[in-house]
Design a protein around this motif. Sequence first.
Motif, PDB file in Angstrom:
ATOM      1  N   VAL A  54       0.731  -0.989   0.049  1.00  0.00           N
ATOM      2  CA  VAL A  54       0.091   0.114   0.197  1.00  0.00           C
ATOM      3  C   VAL A  54       0.968   1.373   0.091  1.00  0.00           C
ATOM      4  O   VAL A  54       1.682   1.473   1.129  1.00  0.00           O
ATOM      5  CB  VAL A  54      -1.150  -0.172   1.066  1.00  0.00           C
ATOM      6  CG1 VAL A  54      -1.619   0.948   0.919  1.00  0.00           C
ATOM      7  CG2 VAL A  54      -1.835  -1.111   1.104  1.00  0.00           C
ATOM      8  N   GLN A  55       0.913   1.989  -0.346  1.00  0.00           N
ATOM      9  CA  GLN A  55       1.385   3.291  -0.844  1.00  0.00           C
ATOM     10  C   GLN A  55       0.406   4.488  -0.301  1.00  0.00           C
ATOM     11  O   GLN A  55       1.667   4.900   0.358  1.00  0.00           O
ATOM     12  CB  GLN A  55       1.349   3.094  -2.579  1.00  0.00           C
ATOM     13  CG  GLN A  55       2.471   2.764  -3.017  1.00  0.00           C
ATOM     14  CD  GLN A  55       4.025   2.154  -2.516  1.00  0.00           C
ATOM     15  OE1 GLN A  55       5.055   4.074  -2.544  1.00  0.00           O
ATOM     16  NE2 GLN A  55       4.473   1.748  -2.110  1.00  0.00           N
ATOM     17  N   SER A  56      -0.728   4.869   0.049  1.00  0.00           N
ATOM     18  CA  SER A  56      -1.219   5.809  -0.343  1.00  0.00           C
ATOM     19  C   SER A  56      -2.936   5.361  -0.291  1.00  0.00           C
ATOM     20  O   SER A  56      -3.541   4.211  -0.617  1.00  0.00           O
ATOM     21  CB  SER A  56      -1.336   7.049  -1.293  1.00  0.00           C
ATOM     22  OG  SER A  56      -2.014   6.979  -2.044  1.00  0.00           O
ATOM     23  N   GLY A  57      -3.312   5.981   0.935  1.00  0.00           N
ATOM     24  CA  GLY A  57      -5.001   5.241   0.756  1.00  0.00           C
ATOM     25  C   GLY A  57      -5.510   4.248   1.724  1.00  0.00           C
ATOM     26  O   GLY A  57      -3.871   4.202   2.314  1.00  0.00           O
ATOM     27  N   SER A  58      -6.249   3.927   2.283  1.00  0.00           N
ATOM     28  CA  SER A  58      -5.958   2.740   2.867  1.00  0.00           C
ATOM     29  C   SER A  58      -7.013   2.206   2.041  1.00  0.00           C
ATOM     30  O   SER A  58      -8.128   2.422   2.232  1.00  0.00           O
ATOM     31  CB  SER A  58      -6.510   3.072   4.340  1.00  0.00           C
ATOM     32  OG  SER A  58      -7.708   3.906   4.430  1.00  0.00           O
ATOM     33  N   ALA A  59      -7.297   0.308   2.866  1.00  0.00           N
ATOM     34  CA  ALA A  59      -8.381  -0.611   2.511  1.00  0.00           C
ATOM     35  C   ALA A  59      -8.523  -1.312   3.097  1.00  0.00           C
ATOM     36  O   ALA A  59      -7.950  -1.155   4.043  1.00  0.00           O
ATOM     37  CB  ALA A  59      -7.557  -0.710   0.916  1.00  0.00           C
ATOM     38  N   PRO A  72      -0.887   2.824   3.857  1.00  0.00           N
ATOM     39  CA  PRO A  72      -0.089   2.932   3.943  1.00  0.00           C
ATOM     40  C   PRO A  72       1.525   2.610   4.393  1.00  0.00           C
ATOM     41  O   PRO A  72       1.496   2.531   5.897  1.00  0.00           O
ATOM     42  CB  PRO A  72       0.479   4.872   3.881  1.00  0.00           C
ATOM     43  CG  PRO A  72      -0.691   5.244   3.670  1.00  0.00           C
ATOM     44  CD  PRO A  72      -1.953   4.506   4.509  1.00  0.00           C
ATOM     45  N   GLY A  73       2.670   2.433   3.315  1.00  0.00           N
ATOM     46  CA  GLY A  73       3.897   1.205   4.383  1.00  0.00           C
ATOM     47  C   GLY A  73       2.934  -0.292   4.751  1.00  0.00           C
ATOM     48  O   GLY A  73       4.371  -0.804   4.687  1.00  0.00           O
ATOM     49  N   ASP A  74       1.653  -0.393   4.681  1.00  0.00           N
ATOM     50  CA  ASP A  74       2.161  -2.059   4.769  1.00  0.00           C
ATOM     51  C   ASP A  74       2.154  -2.772   3.848  1.00  0.00           C
ATOM     52  O   ASP A  74       1.789  -2.429   2.683  1.00  0.00           O
ATOM     53  CB  ASP A  74       0.339  -2.497   5.340  1.00  0.00           C
ATOM     54  CG  ASP A  74       0.422  -1.665   6.899  1.00  0.00           C
ATOM     55  OD1 ASP A  74       0.808  -1.543   7.488  1.00  0.00           O
ATOM     56  OD2 ASP A  74      -1.116  -1.584   6.838  1.00  0.00           O
ATOM     57  N   VAL A  75       2.332  -4.200   3.450  1.00  0.00           N
ATOM     58  CA  VAL A  75       2.540  -4.894   2.776  1.00  0.00           C
ATOM     59  C   VAL A  75       2.117  -6.241   3.217  1.00  0.00           C
ATOM     60  O   VAL A  75       2.491  -6.787   4.238  1.00  0.00           O
ATOM     61  CB  VAL A  75       4.347  -5.279   2.899  1.00  0.00           C
ATOM     62  CG1 VAL A  75       4.774  -6.178   1.217  1.00  0.00           C
ATOM     63  CG2 VAL A  75       5.440  -3.674   1.962  1.00  0.00           C
ATOM     64  N   VAL A  76       1.150  -6.819   2.596  1.00  0.00           N
ATOM     65  CA  VAL A  76       0.440  -8.086   2.688  1.00  0.00           C
ATOM     66  C   VAL A  76       0.996  -9.688   1.773  1.00  0.00           C
ATOM     67  O   VAL A  76       1.196  -8.943   0.573  1.00  0.00           O
ATOM     68  CB  VAL A  76      -0.790  -8.267   3.585  1.00  0.00           C
ATOM     69  CG1 VAL A  76      -0.740  -6.853   4.037  1.00  0.00           C
ATOM     70  CG2 VAL A  76      -1.960  -7.390   2.338  1.00  0.00           C
ATOM     71  N   VAL A  77       0.823 -10.385   1.632  1.00  0.00           N
ATOM     72  CA  VAL A  77       1.132 -11.301   1.339  1.00  0.00           C
ATOM     73  C   VAL A  77      -0.018 -12.235   1.402  1.00  0.00           C
ATOM     74  O   VAL A  77      -0.258 -12.586   2.410  1.00  0.00           O
ATOM     75  CB  VAL A  77       1.855 -11.877   0.790  1.00  0.00           C
ATOM     76  CG1 VAL A  77       2.780 -13.870   0.285  1.00  0.00           C
ATOM     77  CG2 VAL A  77       3.209 -11.229   1.143  1.00  0.00           C
ATOM     78  N   ARG A  93      -8.792   8.314  -1.732  1.00  0.00           N
ATOM     79  CA  ARG A  93      -8.325   7.302  -2.922  1.00  0.00           C
ATOM     80  C   ARG A  93      -7.001   5.915  -2.419  1.00  0.00           C
ATOM     81  O   ARG A  93      -6.504   6.387  -1.797  1.00  0.00           O
ATOM     82  CB  ARG A  93      -7.483   7.640  -4.325  1.00  0.00           C
ATOM     83  CG  ARG A  93      -8.714   8.660  -5.249  1.00  0.00           C
ATOM     84  CD  ARG A  93      -8.093   9.770  -5.569  1.00  0.00           C
ATOM     85  NE  ARG A  93      -8.834   9.753  -6.768  1.00  0.00           N
ATOM     86  CZ  ARG A  93      -8.641  10.805  -8.090  1.00  0.00           C
ATOM     87  NH1 ARG A  93      -6.956  11.013  -8.058  1.00  0.00           N
ATOM     88  NH2 ARG A  93      -9.451  11.106  -9.019  1.00  0.00           N
ATOM     89  N   LEU A  94      -7.300   4.902  -3.278  1.00  0.00           N
ATOM     90  CA  LEU A  94      -5.557   4.119  -2.993  1.00  0.00           C
ATOM     91  C   LEU A  94      -4.950   3.950  -3.567  1.00  0.00           C
ATOM     92  O   LEU A  94      -5.245   3.728  -5.353  1.00  0.00           O
ATOM     93  CB  LEU A  94      -6.624   2.699  -2.846  1.00  0.00           C
ATOM     94  CG  LEU A  94      -5.657   1.396  -2.426  1.00  0.00           C
ATOM     95  CD1 LEU A  94      -4.796   1.369  -1.211  1.00  0.00           C
ATOM     96  CD2 LEU A  94      -6.530   0.327  -2.237  1.00  0.00           C
ATOM     97  N   GLU A  95      -3.699   3.781  -4.158  1.00  0.00           N
ATOM     98  CA  GLU A  95      -2.738   3.382  -4.521  1.00  0.00           C
ATOM     99  C   GLU A  95      -1.893   2.472  -3.986  1.00  0.00           C
ATOM    100  O   GLU A  95      -1.420   2.339  -2.693  1.00  0.00           O
ATOM    101  CB  GLU A  95      -1.798   4.531  -5.205  1.00  0.00           C
ATOM    102  CG  GLU A  95      -2.410   6.334  -5.294  1.00  0.00           C
ATOM    103  CD  GLU A  95      -1.904   7.016  -6.200  1.00  0.00           C
ATOM    104  OE1 GLU A  95      -2.298   7.799  -6.627  1.00  0.00           O
ATOM    105  OE2 GLU A  95      -0.399   7.136  -5.938  1.00  0.00           O
ATOM    106  N   ALA A  96      -2.169   0.674  -5.035  1.00  0.00           N
ATOM    107  CA  ALA A  96      -1.126  -0.056  -4.500  1.00  0.00           C
ATOM    108  C   ALA A  96      -0.066  -0.754  -5.728  1.00  0.00           C
ATOM    109  O   ALA A  96      -0.814  -0.712  -6.368  1.00  0.00           O
ATOM    110  CB  ALA A  96      -1.786  -0.978  -3.637  1.00  0.00           C
ATOM    111  N   LEU A  97       0.795  -0.691  -5.147  1.00  0.00           N
ATOM    112  CA  LEU A  97       1.781  -2.071  -5.670  1.00  0.00           C
ATOM    113  C   LEU A  97       0.941  -4.054  -5.525  1.00  0.00           C
ATOM    114  O   LEU A  97       0.846  -4.053  -4.408  1.00  0.00           O
ATOM    115  CB  LEU A  97       2.999  -2.146  -5.643  1.00  0.00           C
ATOM    116  CG  LEU A  97       4.377  -3.076  -5.571  1.00  0.00           C
ATOM    117  CD1 LEU A  97       4.091  -2.909  -7.581  1.00  0.00           C
ATOM    118  CD2 LEU A  97       5.427  -2.985  -5.706  1.00  0.00           C
ATOM    119  N   LEU A  98       0.927  -3.982  -6.602  1.00  0.00           N
ATOM    120  CA  LEU A  98       0.299  -5.713  -6.831  1.00  0.00           C
ATOM    121  C   LEU A  98       1.115  -6.648  -7.515  1.00  0.00           C
ATOM    122  O   LEU A  98       1.678  -6.375  -8.678  1.00  0.00           O
ATOM    123  CB  LEU A  98      -1.527  -5.666  -7.192  1.00  0.00           C
ATOM    124  CG  LEU A  98      -2.280  -5.391  -6.542  1.00  0.00           C
ATOM    125  CD1 LEU A  98      -2.587  -3.877  -7.604  1.00  0.00           C
ATOM    126  CD2 LEU A  98      -3.204  -5.918  -6.235  1.00  0.00           C
TER     127      LEU A  98
END
Length: 128
Positions: A54-59, A72-77, A93-98
């Motif tokens: 997670v880069q920005s936002g929440s989910a 932001p800052g969380d990494v989940v697998v 808004r949410l921005e995330a690397l997948l």
Amino acid sequence: MVRTDFGSERSYDDERFSARTVFESPRLKVVLGYFEPGQFIPVHAPDSDVVIDVQSGSAVVRDGREEHDVAPGDVVVVEAGTDRGVKADDGQRLEALLVTAPPPTDEEHAPVREGLRAGEFDPAAPQS
């Protein structure tokens, strides 16, 4: 080498989340995800692992039957074969690397297409 950043790839869609594929091979797929508030990737269970950064936002991230809040800052697998989905919170808004390995097949993404078509986060869940 592929090099990019969230700002130069940024693209939002009023109808559904926006996925910008920045790299794909038979072993790995890297996507930048852009979600308006409340948008989601419907729950599905492909035979691939996924990393969500997670880069920005929440989910909320679905992992099997559990839902986890991420920020932001969380990494989940989430492991292959496990029900999973991502839903942006309503307020931002949410921005995330997948990153998926290996990339899901078109058949495995059928529940995603169905959930987006029906506007349902969990298309397999009983509707009340």
